[in-house]
Design a protein around this motif. Structure first.
Motif, PDB file in Angstrom:
ATOM      1  N   ARG A   1      -8.834   0.747   3.141  1.00 33.15           N
ATOM      2  CA  ARG A   1     -10.110   0.972   3.827  1.00 33.15           C
ATOM      3  C   ARG A   1     -11.261   0.369   3.039  1.00 33.15           C
TER       4      ARG A   1
ATOM      5  N   TRP B   1     -11.010  -3.412   3.410  1.00 31.13           N
ATOM      6  CA  TRP B   1     -11.246  -3.811   4.799  1.00 31.13           C
ATOM      7  C   TRP B   1     -12.732  -3.762   5.137  1.00 31.13           C
ATOM      8  N   GLU B   2     -13.431  -2.780   4.588  1.00 27.33           N
ATOM      9  CA  GLU B   2     -14.850  -2.614   4.888  1.00 27.33           C
ATOM     10  C   GLU B   2     -15.732  -3.612   4.147  1.00 27.33           C
TER      11      GLU B   2
ATOM     12  N   ARG C   1      -7.843 -10.073   7.779  1.00 24.67           N
ATOM     13  CA  ARG C   1      -9.020 -10.052   8.649  1.00 24.67           C
ATOM     14  C   ARG C   1      -9.274 -11.434   9.243  1.00 24.67           C
TER      15      ARG C   1
ATOM     16  N   HIS D   1       0.804  -1.219   0.000  1.00 24.89           N
ATOM     17  CA  HIS D   1       0.000   0.000   0.000  1.00 24.89           C
ATOM     18  C   HIS D   1       0.838   1.271   0.000  1.00 24.89           C
TER      19      HIS D   1
ATOM     20  N   VAL E   1      -3.385  -2.121  11.610  1.00 26.89           N
ATOM     21  CA  VAL E   1      -4.620  -1.765  10.905  1.00 26.89           C
ATOM     22  C   VAL E   1      -4.816  -0.257  10.899  1.00 26.89           C
ATOM     23  N   LYS E   2      -4.466   0.415  11.999  1.00 24.69           N
ATOM     24  CA  LYS E   2      -4.587   1.870  12.050  1.00 24.69           C
ATOM     25  C   LYS E   2      -3.710   2.529  10.990  1.00 24.69           C
TER      26      LYS E   2
ATOM     27  N   LYS F   1      -5.165   1.950   7.472  1.00 25.54           N
ATOM     28  CA  LYS F   1      -6.392   2.702   7.163  1.00 25.54           C
ATOM     29  C   LYS F   1      -6.103   4.095   6.625  1.00 25.54           C
ATOM     30  N   GLU F   2      -4.849   4.510   6.641  1.00 26.18           N
ATOM     31  CA  GLU F   2      -4.494   5.756   5.975  1.00 26.18           C
ATOM     32  C   GLU F   2      -4.592   5.614   4.460  1.00 26.18           C
TER      33      GLU F   2
END
Length: 303
Positions: free
Chosen positions: A223, A226-227, A197, A173, A213-214, A217-218
């Motif tokens: 994101r 993940w969602e 996950r 990423h 994960v934090k 999520k940038e």
């Protein structure tokens, strides 16, 4: 991160006054050595503070200015590992400085680089003997714990990546060279998010997992994947990489589990055809010696 969430009084007896003052002095010294232009900030003609200002460190680390000021004033406040990780990155701490920061704060660094590697000498020797087949040892969080020379140059220059950032999820990423080497990038990112996950189900409360994960999520791409709440298990798969030295490689990805539970595994990439086999041998030959200037250019797309 809001100031109210950070202004929690530290538990009684946690950390000494001396250690808090040492931490404050250490943070100030590291802040003052960084030039604004190193972190993308203008120097300006009226700057009197050597290095970065407190508010700049707070902004770059996504923490409250008041809270960070209190930290440099040696106030008795509690510091999370996520905040310490952010400060370490903002202040460009090397491995020794990072370890010192966590020790002064009375916290345990959850990144893989901070722990003794579980990789044995025998496993490292096996990685070496597998060459020219690229191979590495990963855990279920995608941290790269050890690797051989061919793997080091398969997707990026892994030796140049800080140990705490040697994570396949982070690299796919954030690392431009790694991303350009993956032929089916979007599919790979989606499958890796689903696999992460699934693996995380047994580690939901662990700081290292939450911090990873934090950070991920940038990325809007992460994101979105993940969602989806997709989950997949481990499986072998044929992958294609566009190596910058030798061109297109078609390889069979296989996980060899090193323990009964789904934890550490040896990841291998075996060529599926003769052309890929020859190119891996060429890559192995190149990484054993200083690379000539001609070989440092991008590979011809026709290869």
């Amino acid at each position: 991160m809001t100031t109210s969430a950070q202004e929690t009084a530290a538990p009684a007896g946690r950390g000494s006054d001396i250690r808090r003052h040492e931490l404050a002095a250490f943070l100030r010294s590291r802040r003052e050595r960084i030039r604004p232009e190193q972190v993308g900030l203008p120097r300006g003609s009226r700057r009197r503070t050597p290095g970065l200002r407190r508010e700049e460190v707070a902004q770059l680390s996504a923490v409250g200015v008041t809270w960070y000021t209190w930290l440099e004033q040696a106030r008795d406040i509690q510091v999370s590992v996520q905040v310490l990780d952010a400060l370490a990155r903002t202040l460009m701490l090397d491995a020794s400085e990072r370890a010192h920061l966590f020790q002064l704060a009375g916290a345990t660094d959850p990144t893989p680089a901070s722990h003794c590697s579980p990789v044995t000498d025998a496993q490292r020797e096996l990685l070496r003997r597998l060459e020219p087949i690229p191979a590495c040892i990963q855990n279920s969080r995608y941290d790269i714990l050890a690797y051989n020379r061919t793997y080091a140059h398969l997707l990026t220059d892994l030796d140049s990546v800080p140990p705490e950032d040697r994570n396949c999820m982070l690299l796919i990423h954030t690392d431009a060279r790694w991303r350009s080497s993956v032929v089916h990038l979007e599919e790979s990112m989606r499958l890796m998010a689903a696999r992460l996950r699934a693996s995380m189900a047994g580690h939901l409360a662990e700081p290292a997992w939450k911090m990873l994960v934090k950070r991920l999520k940038e990325s809007p791409e992460f994101r979105a994947n993940w969602e989806r709440y997709e989950v997949v298990g481990a499986r072998s798969k044929t992958k294609q990489f566009r190596n910058r030295y030798v061109g297109l490689l078609t390889l069979d990805h296989t996980d060899l589990w090193l323990s009964p539970e789904a934890g550490a595994r040896m990841v291998t990439y075996v060529p599926t055809d003769e052309e890929s086999r020859q190119r891996l041998e060429e890559l192995y030959r190149l990484v054993q010696e200083p690379m000539p200037a001609a070989s440092l250019t991008s590979s011809d797309s026709s290869r």
